[in-house]
Motif scaffolding. Sequence first.
Motif, PDB file in Angstrom:
ATOM      1  N   UNK A  41      -9.130 -12.833 -17.286  1.00 29.88           N
ATOM      2  CA  UNK A  41     -10.349 -13.418 -17.851  1.00 29.88           C
ATOM      3  C   UNK A  41     -11.564 -12.538 -17.591  1.00 29.88           C
ATOM      4  N   UNK A  42     -11.325 -11.407 -16.912  1.00 32.56           N
ATOM      5  CA  UNK A  42     -12.407 -10.463 -16.687  1.00 32.56           C
ATOM      6  C   UNK A  42     -13.149 -10.644 -15.386  1.00 32.56           C
ATOM      7  N   UNK A  43     -12.652 -11.517 -14.525  1.00 30.10           N
ATOM      8  CA  UNK A  43     -13.305 -11.750 -13.235  1.00 30.10           C
ATOM      9  C   UNK A  43     -12.754 -10.759 -12.209  1.00 30.10           C
ATOM     10  N   UNK A  44     -13.559  -9.776 -11.855  1.00 31.48           N
ATOM     11  CA  UNK A  44     -13.130  -8.744 -10.914  1.00 31.48           C
ATOM     12  C   UNK A  44     -13.692  -9.033  -9.520  1.00 31.48           C
ATOM     13  N   UNK A  45     -12.846  -9.268  -8.535  1.00 30.69           N
ATOM     14  CA  UNK A  45     -13.330  -9.546  -7.186  1.00 30.69           C
ATOM     15  C   UNK A  45     -13.679  -8.261  -6.443  1.00 30.69           C
ATOM     16  N   UNK A  72      -7.270  -2.833 -12.186  1.00 23.34           N
ATOM     17  CA  UNK A  72      -7.197  -3.452 -10.861  1.00 23.34           C
ATOM     18  C   UNK A  72      -6.744  -2.500  -9.756  1.00 23.34           C
ATOM     19  N   UNK A  73      -6.471  -1.246 -10.083  1.00 25.60           N
ATOM     20  CA  UNK A  73      -5.857  -0.349  -9.103  1.00 25.60           C
ATOM     21  C   UNK A  73      -6.768  -0.015  -7.916  1.00 25.60           C
ATOM     22  N   UNK A  74      -8.085  -0.174  -8.104  1.00 23.93           N
ATOM     23  CA  UNK A  74      -9.014   0.183  -7.028  1.00 23.93           C
ATOM     24  C   UNK A  74      -9.556  -1.025  -6.263  1.00 23.93           C
ATOM     25  N   UNK A  75      -9.115  -2.231  -6.614  1.00 22.08           N
ATOM     26  CA  UNK A  75      -9.586  -3.420  -5.885  1.00 22.08           C
ATOM     27  C   UNK A  75      -8.994  -3.406  -4.477  1.00 22.08           C
ATOM     28  N   UNK A  76      -9.812  -3.469  -3.427  1.00 22.83           N
ATOM     29  CA  UNK A  76      -9.269  -3.502  -2.063  1.00 22.83           C
ATOM     30  C   UNK A  76      -8.401  -4.736  -1.846  1.00 22.83           C
ATOM     31  N   UNK A  77      -7.286  -4.539  -1.144  1.00 24.30           N
ATOM     32  CA  UNK A  77      -6.343  -5.630  -0.881  1.00 24.30           C
ATOM     33  C   UNK A  77      -6.008  -5.672   0.606  1.00 24.30           C
ATOM     34  N   UNK A  93       1.383  -1.384   3.135  1.00 24.55           N
ATOM     35  CA  UNK A  93       0.449  -0.274   3.329  1.00 24.55           C
ATOM     36  C   UNK A  93       0.869   0.948   2.527  1.00 24.55           C
ATOM     37  N   UNK A  94       2.179   1.203   2.456  1.00 25.86           N
ATOM     38  CA  UNK A  94       2.672   2.337   1.678  1.00 25.86           C
ATOM     39  C   UNK A  94       2.388   2.164   0.195  1.00 25.86           C
ATOM     40  N   UNK A  95       2.372   0.926  -0.265  1.00 25.86           N
ATOM     41  CA  UNK A  95       2.139   0.652  -1.684  1.00 25.86           C
ATOM     42  C   UNK A  95       0.656   0.609  -2.043  1.00 25.86           C
ATOM     43  N   UNK A  96      -0.200   0.767  -1.039  1.00 19.68           N
ATOM     44  CA  UNK A  96      -1.623   0.856  -1.347  1.00 19.68           C
ATOM     45  C   UNK A  96      -2.490  -0.252  -0.819  1.00 19.68           C
ATOM     46  N   UNK A  97      -1.955  -1.136   0.052  1.00 19.68           N
ATOM     47  CA  UNK A  97      -2.801  -2.140   0.686  1.00 19.68           C
ATOM     48  C   UNK A  97      -3.809  -1.442   1.589  1.00 19.68           C
ATOM     49  N   UNK A 119     -16.759  -2.183   3.878  1.00 14.45           N
ATOM     50  CA  UNK A 119     -17.585  -1.040   4.283  1.00 14.45           C
ATOM     51  C   UNK A 119     -16.898   0.275   3.939  1.00 14.45           C
ATOM     52  N   UNK A 120     -15.570   0.320   4.132  1.00 13.70           N
ATOM     53  CA  UNK A 120     -14.826   1.555   3.872  1.00 13.70           C
ATOM     54  C   UNK A 120     -14.710   1.862   2.386  1.00 13.70           C
ATOM     55  N   UNK A 121     -14.580   0.828   1.587  1.00  9.62           N
ATOM     56  CA  UNK A 121     -14.224   1.025   0.185  1.00  9.62           C
ATOM     57  C   UNK A 121     -15.395   0.970  -0.784  1.00  9.62           C
TER      58      UNK A 121
END
Length: 225
Positions: A41-45, A72-77, A93-97, A119-121
Motif C-alpha cells: 500500500x506504499x507504507x514504508x517503515x 524494501x531491500x534497505x529497510x532495517x530489520x 544476520x547472514x541474510x541481511x538482518x 542511528x547506524x542506518x
Amino acid sequence: MIYCVEDEGSIRELMLYALRTSGFEAEGFSDGQALFSALSAGKQPSLILLDIMLPGMDGIEILKRLRSKHATQDIPVIMASARGTEYDKVLGLDLGADDYLAKPFGMMEMISHIRAVLRRTQPKAKPEHLQFGQLNMDLSQHQVTVSGQSVQLTRKEYELLRLFLENPGRVYTRDQLLESIWGIDFAGETRTVDVHIGTLRTKLDACGEYIRTVRGVGYRLEVKA
C-alpha cells in the motif's frame, strides 16, 4: 514508523505500547501476509521488528523477500527469536538482518536496539562544502576557490579534487584513481592520472602543494610540513 511482526497478540500490543510511549509511531502485524499488504500500500517503515516463529511464512522467508525487492531491500530489520536458536540468529544476520533480539527481552532493551540500528542506518547528511587549508569546494554550486579566488577545473580535475578532499590523508594508487574517476572500463594508462594531477596542481596555485606524491605508490592530500 516502526513495524512489529509478532503473532502473539499480547506481546505485540506490549511492544506497540512501549514504542509509542517512547515517541515512535508503530503498527503491528500478526503475520507476513499482513506486513506485505501494508508495504504494497506504499507504507514504508523506518524499521521492521520481525519475529522468526510466525504462522505461514516464517521470519526467515519474510526477510528473504524483503531483501530481494528493490523497494524494501534497505529497510532495517531486527530479528527476534527464542534463546538458544543460534542457527536462526546466524542465518538471519547472514541474510541481511541488521540486529537480533533473543526472547524474552525487556521493552527497554528493545527500544535501545531499535535506536542503535536507526542511528547506524539513517543516511548522513552530505556536506555542501569541503575545505582544506585555503582550498574550498562548494558542492551545491560546483565551484572551487583558492584563497577566495575562483578556479576553473575540468570535470575530471574537479572529481579528482573532490575525492582527495573527502578523504584527506588517504593514499590512492594511480590504478585506484583511474578506476574511481575514469571508470573500471577506461582503456587509458596511469600516465593519464599524472597529467591530470599536474594540471590540477598548476590551477590550484599554492594549494597545489596539498596534493603530495607518495613515491612508488600514488598521491594523497596533505598539507606540506
